[in-house]
Scaffold this motif. Structure first.
Motif, short mmCIF file in Angstrom:
data_model
loop_
_atom_site.label_atom_id
_atom_site.label_comp_id
_atom_site.label_asym_id
_atom_site.label_seq_id
_atom_site.Cartn_x
_atom_site.Cartn_y
_atom_site.Cartn_z
N CYS A 85 -6.12 1.32 -6.83
CA CYS A 85 -7.04 1.77 -5.72
C CYS A 85 -8.34 0.89 -5.31
N ALA A 130 -3.97 4.87 2.36
CA ALA A 130 -5.27 4.83 1.85
C ALA A 130 -5.82 6.58 1.64
N LEU A 150 -8.19 0.08 -1.51
CA LEU A 150 -8.80 0.78 -0.25
C LEU A 150 -9.62 -0.08 0.55
N VAL A 155 -7.63 10.18 -6.18
CA VAL A 155 -8.56 9.87 -7.02
C VAL A 155 -9.47 10.77 -7.07
N CYS A 208 0.90 -1.33 -0.01
CA CYS A 208 0.03 -0.10 0.12
C CYS A 208 0.81 1.30 -0.02
N LEU A 262 -4.25 8.00 -1.66
CA LEU A 262 -4.71 7.33 -2.78
C LEU A 262 -6.18 7.84 -2.93
N LEU A 263 -6.91 7.91 -2.06
CA LEU A 263 -8.45 8.43 -2.10
C LEU A 263 -8.30 9.88 -2.37
N THR A 301 2.39 1.75 -3.27
CA THR A 301 1.33 2.41 -4.20
C THR A 301 1.02 3.70 -4.26
N ALA A 302 0.80 3.98 -2.79
CA ALA A 302 0.77 5.56 -2.52
C ALA A 302 1.67 6.49 -2.96
N PRO A 323 -4.07 8.43 -11.14
CA PRO A 323 -3.70 7.13 -10.42
C PRO A 323 -3.80 5.89 -10.73
#
Length: 265
Positions: free
Chosen positions: A186, A166, A190, A173, A101, A169-170, A104-105, A181
């Motif tokens: 995601c 999270a 998430l 998005v 995570c 990423l949110l 990825t973030a 993204p």
């Protein structure tokens, strides 16, 4: 602790836990086979493969332990080894999910332009380091129970890192202010982050109680929840891939949609 206590209070949870473990082992086994032989290898699949190995090991250890506990004359050494393996696999799963995570973030932030994020060896080395740390932690905790505080701190740090990843990423998005993204990732990360604290917090508390006596394997509600956490990841991969474009029931096609076109963070 004795056999009658387990039989009278928690033995009814064995079928549910076994069914969850078996379905999770099938799902993680499919992920290992497809990502290992059918989908092109990339840094993201490296994290997913290692996470699947940790989840599969955890579920297999739980399944064996449930079989051992049905034999009241089972040796203390076998139960101790199973508890250590369960702790090792659970810790590795937590660390690998956190690393997956976090990386990825970071890939959606401007810092991802740093050359270290484009190294092909970085995911492999990081996963290897996390496996070694998990093993050393489990062995140390067995011989030196006060090291439990390190487990509590690492678990809380992992939860905090997952929440921050999270939220990052949110935010990307919703705003898309930096760059496009990884939408499919995601959709995987998430829900996994949302489910993680609810499924694993009680199991962490169980470890807190059991760590001073590794010879005892206790059944309670934390076990099926922790098994559900390790079993839900393949389902998330399938749902994110099958619903991405035209709906498909092919697991191979779904995983290829999620991971095959992902570029290096």
């Amino acid at each position: 602790y004795n056999w009658s206590d387990c039989e009278s209070s928690h033995l009814s949870q064995v079928p549910v836990t076994l069914l969850t473990c078996l379905s999770g082992m099938v799902g993680n086994g499919a992920v290992l086979w497809l990502l290992g032989f059918r989908v092109r290898r990339n840094p993201v699949t490296t994290f997913v493969l290692n996470l699947a190995v940790a989840d599969l090991t955890f579920l297999l250890s739980i399944t064996i332990a449930l079989g051992v506990i049905c034999v009241p004359e089972s040796s203390q050494g076998v139960t101790t080894m199973l508890n250590v393996t369960i702790l090792f696999a659970f810790t590795a799963s937590v660390y690998l999910l956190t690393a997956f995570c976090a990386v990825t973030a970071l890939s959606v932030l401007p810092v991802s332009r740093c050359p270290c994020h484009h190294s092909q060896c970085f995911p492999v080395l990081l996963c290897a380091l996390l496996w070694v740390l998990s093993f050393l932690f489990a062995v140390t905790l067995y011989f030196h129970p006060p090291a439990l505080f390190a487990f509590v701190l690492s678990y809380l740090l992992s939860v905090l890192t997952l929440i921050c990843s999270a939220l990052t990423l949110l935010a990307v998005v919703l705003c898309c202010s930096w760059k496009q993204p990884p939408g499919k990732l995601c959709a995987v990360i998430l829900p996994a982050v949302i489910f993680f604290p609810f499924f694993t917090a009680h199991f962490g508390y169980w470890l807190f109680l059991r760590v001073f006596d590794f010879s005892v394997f206790v059944l309670n509600v934390s076990l099926p929840l922790a098994c559900a956490n390790s079993s839900i990841h393949p389902l998330l991969y399938f749902l994110a891939g099958s619903c991405a474009r035209k709906f498909t029931l092919s697991v191979s096609v779904a995983l290829q949609r999620v991971f095959d076109d992902v570029t290096e963070p």
